[in-house]
Design an enzyme around this catalytic site. Sequence first.
Site, mmCIF file in Angstrom:
data_model
loop_
_atom_site.group_PDB
_atom_site.id
_atom_site.type_symbol
_atom_site.label_atom_id
_atom_site.label_comp_id
_atom_site.label_asym_id
_atom_site.label_seq_id
_atom_site.Cartn_x
_atom_site.Cartn_y
_atom_site.Cartn_z
ATOM 1 N N LYS A 51 0.678 -1.163 0.255
ATOM 2 C CA LYS A 51 -0.113 -0.003 0.009
ATOM 3 C C LYS A 51 0.916 1.267 0.100
ATOM 4 O O LYS A 51 0.385 2.044 -0.611
ATOM 5 C CB LYS A 51 -0.821 0.147 1.239
ATOM 6 C CG LYS A 51 -1.827 -0.980 1.455
ATOM 7 C CD LYS A 51 -3.101 -1.109 2.303
ATOM 8 C CE LYS A 51 -2.302 -1.583 3.668
ATOM 9 N NZ LYS A 51 -1.752 -2.812 3.831
ATOM 10 N N THR A 52 2.068 1.376 0.909
ATOM 11 C CA THR A 52 2.780 2.284 1.010
ATOM 12 C C THR A 52 3.580 2.571 -0.567
ATOM 13 O O THR A 52 3.835 3.763 -0.759
ATOM 14 C CB THR A 52 3.781 2.263 2.013
ATOM 15 O OG1 THR A 52 3.027 2.344 3.300
ATOM 16 C CG2 THR A 52 4.793 3.676 2.116
ATOM 17 N N ASP B 158 -0.997 6.892 6.207
ATOM 18 C CA ASP B 158 -0.958 5.541 6.747
ATOM 19 C C ASP B 158 -1.915 5.415 7.761
ATOM 20 O O ASP B 158 -1.979 6.257 8.589
ATOM 21 C CB ASP B 158 0.312 4.954 7.035
ATOM 22 C CG ASP B 158 0.414 3.680 6.780
ATOM 23 O OD1 ASP B 158 -0.468 2.893 6.404
ATOM 24 O OD2 ASP B 158 1.387 2.902 7.266
ATOM 25 N N THR C 152 -5.408 -1.262 6.918
ATOM 26 C CA THR C 152 -5.442 -2.584 7.162
ATOM 27 C C THR C 152 -6.999 -3.062 7.872
ATOM 28 O O THR C 152 -7.016 -4.376 7.797
ATOM 29 C CB THR C 152 -4.248 -3.228 8.237
ATOM 30 O OG1 THR C 152 -4.601 -2.462 9.557
ATOM 31 C CG2 THR C 152 -3.123 -2.937 7.718
ATOM 32 N N ARG D 253 6.586 -8.274 1.694
ATOM 33 C CA ARG D 253 7.632 -7.749 2.692
ATOM 34 C C ARG D 253 8.431 -9.100 3.345
ATOM 35 O O ARG D 253 9.289 -8.820 3.567
ATOM 36 C CB ARG D 253 6.971 -6.820 3.460
ATOM 37 C CG ARG D 253 7.785 -6.487 4.680
ATOM 38 C CD ARG D 253 7.062 -5.478 5.686
ATOM 39 N NE ARG D 253 6.822 -4.135 5.180
ATOM 40 C CZ ARG D 253 5.556 -3.427 5.162
ATOM 41 N NH1 ARG D 253 4.744 -3.990 6.014
ATOM 42 N NH2 ARG D 253 5.584 -2.256 4.560
#
Length: 341
Positions: A67-68, A112, A161, A220
Amino acid sequence: MSTSYVTDPKAIPDEMQSESRLRPRTLAEFVGQTKVKENLAVFIEAAKRREEPLDHVLLSGPPGLGKTTLAHIIANELGVAIRSASGPAFQSPAELLGILTQTAKREVLFIDEIHRLSRIVEEHLYPAMEEFRCELIVDKGPHARHYSITLEPFTLVGATTRAGMITAPMHSRFGVAARLDFYEPADLVRIVTRSARLLEIEIDEEGTGQIAKRSRGTPRIANRLLRRVRDFAEIKGSGKIDRGIADYALAQLEVDEKGLNEMDRRILSVIIEKFSGGPVGINSLSVAVCEESDTIEDVYEPFLIQEGFLQRTPRGRVATEAGYRHLGRKTAGRGPQGNLL
């Protein structure tokens, strides 16, 4: 020493520099999430042709899926700067106003954990998103002064999230909403291959495959496992990652062939052994495994449910037959909904 951190999809501060090095810069470099990429490419190009700011974008999904990264790609594709902040960081409307007034025309403001904005800050964000205007009241009582500040048109990119915690008024103000899902193994193979090339790590096809399939569908985690397996390859092997050293390293890190770590297995084991397979409430489960309920819901449950090891029912969490089999336990004739009599 716990090894669960290697499969925790949340970012670790010490990894920020290495993550930045591996982060793709364009939609073309971004692997996976095909439909999301295709739609964003259309919306971005349309906004550029009209010379307008892109509609506000809400990105949702489990942590570690990009997302980032997508927020930075959106800014890069638009050819504008990006300002980043976190929902919990805003303690007052004045702090929000401070960053909004500094945001230039068509720039991207990335927030975020946007679901963690306080209600009062969120309400001040509404006119900023709709009318590019912000209201500020200074002082109280007869000395109160009201200011209406005009903002430059900008694009808000929010990441969460927990999409269910986004209020309806906030959700309705996003023109684009995209959910990121767990990645397919083939996409993770491409990600591991690309990261190995950027990090100058020698790795063969089988080694890549082992890391990819144990990465819980999360880029990640794939990159983190790649760096940790590299350490074992350099100290315990020849420096090259092959099937043998990958299996050895991942076993040392307690990551099994399905990508489950020690905490995942403990959650399933506790449900089966202490609660007869469930159902069990999240608070009882949290106490039993000595882990925060929010962490269980955000970090561990999504993957266990995705893989079919766990079910979330109105009465609580239930271990499935697949969960029993993965731990080598007999189901004793229980169905996935538990005993009815």
